[in-house]
Design an enzyme around this catalytic site. Structure first.
Site, PDB file in Angstrom:
ATOM      1  N   ASN A 160      28.909 -11.376 -62.725  1.00  0.00           N
ATOM      2  CA  ASN A 160      30.288 -10.631 -62.135  1.00  0.00           C
ATOM      3  C   ASN A 160      30.522 -10.526 -60.691  1.00  0.00           C
ATOM      4  OD1 ASN A 160      27.828  -8.840 -62.287  1.00  0.00           O
ATOM      5  ND2 ASN A 160      29.363  -7.354 -61.904  1.00  0.00           N
ATOM      6  N   GLU A 259      18.638  -3.063 -62.349  1.00  0.00           N
ATOM      7  CA  GLU A 259      19.965  -2.614 -61.959  1.00  0.00           C
ATOM      8  C   GLU A 259      20.583  -3.313 -63.140  1.00  0.00           C
ATOM      9  OE1 GLU A 259      21.475  -3.816 -58.381  1.00  0.00           O
ATOM     10  OE2 GLU A 259      20.038  -2.360 -57.199  1.00  0.00           O
ATOM     11  N   CYS A 293      29.605  -3.272 -62.653  1.00  0.00           N
ATOM     12  CA  CYS A 293      28.583  -2.391 -63.525  1.00  0.00           C
ATOM     13  C   CYS A 293      29.249  -1.003 -63.040  1.00  0.00           C
ATOM     14  CB  CYS A 293      27.368  -2.559 -62.987  1.00  0.00           C
ATOM     15  SG  CYS A 293      27.167  -2.237 -61.280  1.00  0.00           S
ATOM     16  N   GLU A 472      17.790   0.192 -54.887  1.00  0.00           N
ATOM     17  CA  GLU A 472      17.608  -0.759 -53.681  1.00  0.00           C
ATOM     18  C   GLU A 472      18.891  -0.304 -52.863  1.00  0.00           C
ATOM     19  OE1 GLU A 472      17.140  -5.145 -54.499  1.00  0.00           O
ATOM     20  OE2 GLU A 472      16.421  -4.497 -56.540  1.00  0.00           O
TER      21      GLU A 472
HETATM   22  N1  LIG Z   1      23.546  -2.041 -62.317  1.00  0.00           N
HETATM   23  C1  LIG Z   1      23.947  -3.094 -61.554  1.00  0.00           C
HETATM   24  O1  LIG Z   1      24.014  -3.184 -60.425  1.00  0.00           O
HETATM   25  C2  LIG Z   1      24.841  -4.227 -62.119  1.00  0.00           C
HETATM   26  C3  LIG Z   1      25.424  -5.007 -61.401  1.00  0.00           C
HETATM   27  C4  LIG Z   1      26.150  -6.060 -62.287  1.00  0.00           C
HETATM   28  C5  LIG Z   1      26.100  -6.380 -63.453  1.00  0.00           C
HETATM   29  N2  LIG Z   1      25.362  -5.392 -64.314  1.00  0.00           N
HETATM   30  C6  LIG Z   1      25.517  -5.705 -65.895  1.00  0.00           C
HETATM   31  O2  LIG Z   1      25.131  -6.894 -66.085  1.00  0.00           O
HETATM   32  C7  LIG Z   1      25.778  -7.227 -67.374  1.00  0.00           C
HETATM   33  C8  LIG Z   1      26.737  -8.497 -67.117  1.00  0.00           C
HETATM   34  O3  LIG Z   1      26.125  -9.712 -66.664  1.00  0.00           O
HETATM   35  P1  LIG Z   1      25.296 -10.468 -67.564  1.00  0.00           P
HETATM   36  O4  LIG Z   1      26.041 -10.841 -68.718  1.00  0.00           O
HETATM   37  O5  LIG Z   1      25.019 -11.779 -66.899  1.00  0.00           O
HETATM   38  O6  LIG Z   1      23.895 -10.027 -68.071  1.00  0.00           O
HETATM   39  P2  LIG Z   1      22.993 -10.515 -68.786  1.00  0.00           P
HETATM   40  O7  LIG Z   1      21.742  -9.445 -68.949  1.00  0.00           O
HETATM   41  O8  LIG Z   1      23.262 -11.564 -69.821  1.00  0.00           O
HETATM   42  O9  LIG Z   1      22.324 -11.777 -67.974  1.00  0.00           O
HETATM   43  C9  LIG Z   1      21.699 -11.392 -66.487  1.00  0.00           C
HETATM   44  C10 LIG Z   1      20.994 -12.632 -66.194  1.00  0.00           C
HETATM   45  O10 LIG Z   1      19.750 -12.325 -66.976  1.00  0.00           O
HETATM   46  C11 LIG Z   1      19.601 -13.922 -67.518  1.00  0.00           C
HETATM   47  N3  LIG Z   1      18.765 -13.725 -68.627  1.00  0.00           N
HETATM   48  C12 LIG Z   1      19.061 -13.629 -70.130  1.00  0.00           C
HETATM   49  N4  LIG Z   1      18.294 -13.288 -70.773  1.00  0.00           N
HETATM   50  C13 LIG Z   1      17.049 -13.505 -70.015  1.00  0.00           C
HETATM   51  C14 LIG Z   1      15.853 -13.409 -70.300  1.00  0.00           C
HETATM   52  N5  LIG Z   1      15.520 -13.343 -71.671  1.00  0.00           N
HETATM   53  N6  LIG Z   1      14.822 -13.612 -69.353  1.00  0.00           N
HETATM   54  C15 LIG Z   1      15.202 -13.928 -67.860  1.00  0.00           C
HETATM   55  N7  LIG Z   1      16.421 -13.701 -67.669  1.00  0.00           N
HETATM   56  C16 LIG Z   1      17.405 -13.701 -68.624  1.00  0.00           C
HETATM   57  C17 LIG Z   1      20.880 -14.424 -67.304  1.00  0.00           C
HETATM   58  O11 LIG Z   1      20.786 -15.894 -67.737  1.00  0.00           O
HETATM   59  C18 LIG Z   1      21.459 -13.954 -66.225  1.00  0.00           C
HETATM   60  O12 LIG Z   1      21.119 -14.815 -65.303  1.00  0.00           O
HETATM   61  C19 LIG Z   1      26.407  -6.149 -67.755  1.00  0.00           C
HETATM   62  O13 LIG Z   1      25.715  -4.970 -68.669  1.00  0.00           O
HETATM   63  C20 LIG Z   1      26.603  -5.086 -66.469  1.00  0.00           C
HETATM   64  O14 LIG Z   1      26.635  -3.851 -66.314  1.00  0.00           O
HETATM   65  C21 LIG Z   1      24.466  -4.419 -63.505  1.00  0.00           C
HETATM   66  N1  LIG Z   2      24.702  -3.596 -55.930  1.00  0.00           N
HETATM   67  C1  LIG Z   2      25.996  -3.348 -55.665  1.00  0.00           C
HETATM   68  C2  LIG Z   2      27.177  -3.429 -56.558  1.00  0.00           C
HETATM   69  C3  LIG Z   2      26.980  -3.649 -57.851  1.00  0.00           C
HETATM   70  C4  LIG Z   2      28.206  -3.803 -58.944  1.00  0.00           C
HETATM   71  C5  LIG Z   2      27.859  -4.073 -60.181  1.00  0.00           C
HETATM   72  O1  LIG Z   2      28.653  -4.935 -60.694  1.00  0.00           O
HETATM   73  C6  LIG Z   2      26.284  -2.980 -54.221  1.00  0.00           C
HETATM   74  O2  LIG Z   2      27.395  -2.632 -53.941  1.00  0.00           O
HETATM   75  O3  LIG Z   2      25.587  -3.095 -53.607  1.00  0.00           O
END
Ligand SMILES: NC(=O)c1ccc[n+]([C@@H]2O[C@H](COP(=O)([O-])OP(=O)(O)OC[C@H]3O[C@@H](n4cnc5c(N)ncnc54)[C@H](O)[C@@H]3O)[C@@H](O)[C@H]2O)c1
Ligand SMILES: N/C(=C\C=C\C=O)C(=O)O
Length: 491
Positions: A160, A259, A293, A472
């Site tokens: 994202n 995260e 997120c 972090e």
């Molecule tokens: N808390 C945060 O800071 C934060 C920030 C951005 C996105 N997100 C979350 O991420 C999600 C969207 O991103 P997404 O669709 O890429 O998430 P995802 O969990 O599908 O994938 C994230 C990463 O993990 C890898 N991955 C998938 N399965 C794996 C496995 N079994 N072992 C190792 N790696 C694996 C993917 O290829 C990708 O690089 C949403 O739930 C969003 O809330 C959280």
């Molecule tokens: N980790 C951070 C943002 C996360 C965004 C989630 O989509 C940041 O602002 O440092």
């Protein structure tokens, strides 16, 4: 040495861009048009092995013992170089995600520069913990902690905010003397690969930064998290995947930083400045097409201003401009993929079955032939749902929110905290004592008052519950990316 030759986006392993294997490629689609614009070389397990071995060698050959001031200086050079190549990073991020050029410039790439500069400052200013203890008989002891790099760190990031989230981890990990193997999302391979060029250009030793492309299970992601040569895993992604990664890493008891997902609430009290709240809520619901997120997917509004907020937010949503990513007037891009759009449309269906009233949106926009193949979706707002509905409990990760009325502060706090997630919340009120009180009452990692996504990179960032493990940011990052040895000396 470039990241792309013709159509290929390549792996960067042990200091070189690896010649792609024609049989192990996957298409990279432009989310705005649906057209394939590159092929990505999928790393197999032997290439992941080479990346981990290269990282280990970089550590052993001196990167781990590089003086802090030299590491900080390298991070600052990286920030400067990203600025010099700013528009290349913007173009790469737009190609991968379809996001508006204004956002790619002002958020994604700008934050990559800020991440490197912030952690250069943090690591340069960091002290060590020490204690002088008075003992019986007038003697003393001295305790001091020496922090060493965690070692070879697996960095797994989502699609994202690809460059922002990658550098949010790469900067502190390198600042602390670690070597890194990055597995970017299969949806967004470009900027992690371009960063490899920049880090090599500014003098990072070969092997200290590696990029292996691929998917999760039975692909580069899992080869990496299950690799015996990995000393720690920092993962950003969905809660379900985070749980799976935790199981994979568990047998070797390696430190993890997670995260994860969110289902973030905004609480709007009846004393708000309506225009300020509507501006802030429009940002928090629709930024990056709701694919942040931290985005708000639940808006709790005090009953006397519910209609004003609902009508005002719907009007602002209708004014969003869905258009070509390179158009400066565009405010809102597509979702990352058709697959993700189908997931979001599934929640549109669930919400309407649960009795939601669609204030605006609810479908697929007609944007003309050039964009017809893209994964576009209408910014959407619902009323008429409750905390019992799946569309209000589960993360949707799209440009959509449910508006729900409340009467008292206690009710609003209970509604907002009624979730399995715990990442972020925002509180909108002109009564700042109430703002502090309600923000502190949120069971989340981060709470904003009369603002959203306003960041000081030294503050702890992360979530509770399904939203993650650990923090972090600032010193929190230094603590995760190092291992302290406490030395106690009898004086
Ligand atoms: N808390 C945060 O800071 C934060 C920030 C951005 C996105 N997100 C979350 O991420 C999600 C969207 O991103 P997404 O669709 O890429 O998430 P995802 O969990 O599908 O994938 C994230 C990463 O993990 C890898 N991955 C998938 N399965 C794996 C496995 N079994 N072992 C190792 N790696 C694996 C993917 O290829 C990708 O690089 C949403 O739930 C969003 O809330 C959280
Ligand atoms: N980790 C951070 C943002 C996360 C965004 C989630 O989509 C940041 O602002 O440092």
């Amino acid at each position: 040495m470039t990241a792309e030759t013709g159509r290929w986006i390549r792996n960067f392993v042990d200091g070189v861009f690896v010649e792609p294997d024609e049989d192990r490629g996957f298409d990279k689609v432009d989310p705005a048009t649906g057209l394939v614009f590159a092929r990505v070389h999928e790393a197999d397990s032997s290439l992941v092995d080479r990346a981990v071995a290269g990282a280990r060698r970089a550590l052993d050959e001196g990167w781990a013992r590089t003086p802090v001031r030299e590491r900080a200086a390298l991070l600052r050079r990286a920030a400067d170089r990203i600025e010099e190549r700013f528009e290349e990073f913007v173009a790469a991020e737009i190609a991968d995600t379809g996001k508006p050029v204004t956002q790619a410039r002002e958020l994604d790439v700008a934050r990559a520069v800020a991440n490197f500069r912030s952690f250069a400052d943090v690591v340069a200013a960091a002290g060590q913990e020490s204690f002088l203890t008075d003992l019986a008989g007038g003697r003393q002891s001295l305790n001091y902690a020496v922090r060493k790099p965690l070692g070879v760190v697996a960095v797994i990031v989502p699609w994202n905010l690809p460059l922002l989230l990658l550098t949010w981890k790469v900067a502190p990990a390198l600042a602390c003397g670690n070597a890194i193997v990055v597995k970017p999302s299969e949806e967004t391979p470009a900027t992690a690969t371009l960063l490899a060029e920049v880090l090599a250009e500014v003098g990072l030793p070969a092997g200290a930064y590696n990029v292996v492309h691929g998917f999760g299970g039975d692909s580069a992601g899992e080869y990496l998290t299950s690799h015996p040569g990995i000393d720690g895993v920092t993962f950003t992604g969905s809660s379900a995947t985070g749980s799976h990664v935790m199981k994979t890493v568990a047998p070797r008891v390696r430190p993890v930083s997670f995260e994860l997902g969110g289902k973030n609430a905004a609480i709007v009290f009846d004393d708000v400045d309506l225009d300020e709240a509507l501006t802030g809520l429009t940002k928090s619901v629709f930024t990056n097409t709701g694919q942040v997120c931290l985005c708000t997917e639940r808006v709790y509004v005090q009953r006397s201003v519910f209609a004003d907020i609902a009508d005002g937010l719907a009007e602002r949503a209708r004014r969003l401009r869905l258009d070509r990513p390179t158009d400066e007037r565009t405010t809102t891009g597509p979702l990352i993929s058709q697959q993700h759009r189908n997931k979001v449309l599934g929640y549109f269906e669930l919400a309407e079955q649960a009795g939601a009233k669609v204030l605006t949106g609810g479908g697929i926009p007609q944007l003309g032939p050039e964009l017809a193949g893209g994964s576009w979706i209408e910014p959407t707002l619902w009323t008429g749902l409750t905390n019992a509905d799946r569309a209000v409990r589960e993360e949707i990760f799209g440009p959509v929110a449910a508006l729900i009325p409340f009467d008292t502060e206690a009710e609003a706090i209970a509604l907002a905290n009624d979730t399995d997630y715990g990442l972020a919340a925002s509180v909108w009120t002109n009564d700042l004592r109430r703002g502090h009180r309600v923000a502190q009452a949120m069971n989340v990692g981060m709470a904003w008052v009369n603002t959203w996504f306003l960041r000081d990179l030294r503050s702890p960032f992360g979530g509770v519950g399904l939203s993650g493990i650990g923090r972090e940011g600032g010193a929190s990052s230094l603590h995760f990316y190092t291992e302290p040895t406490n030395v106690c000396v009898q004086l």
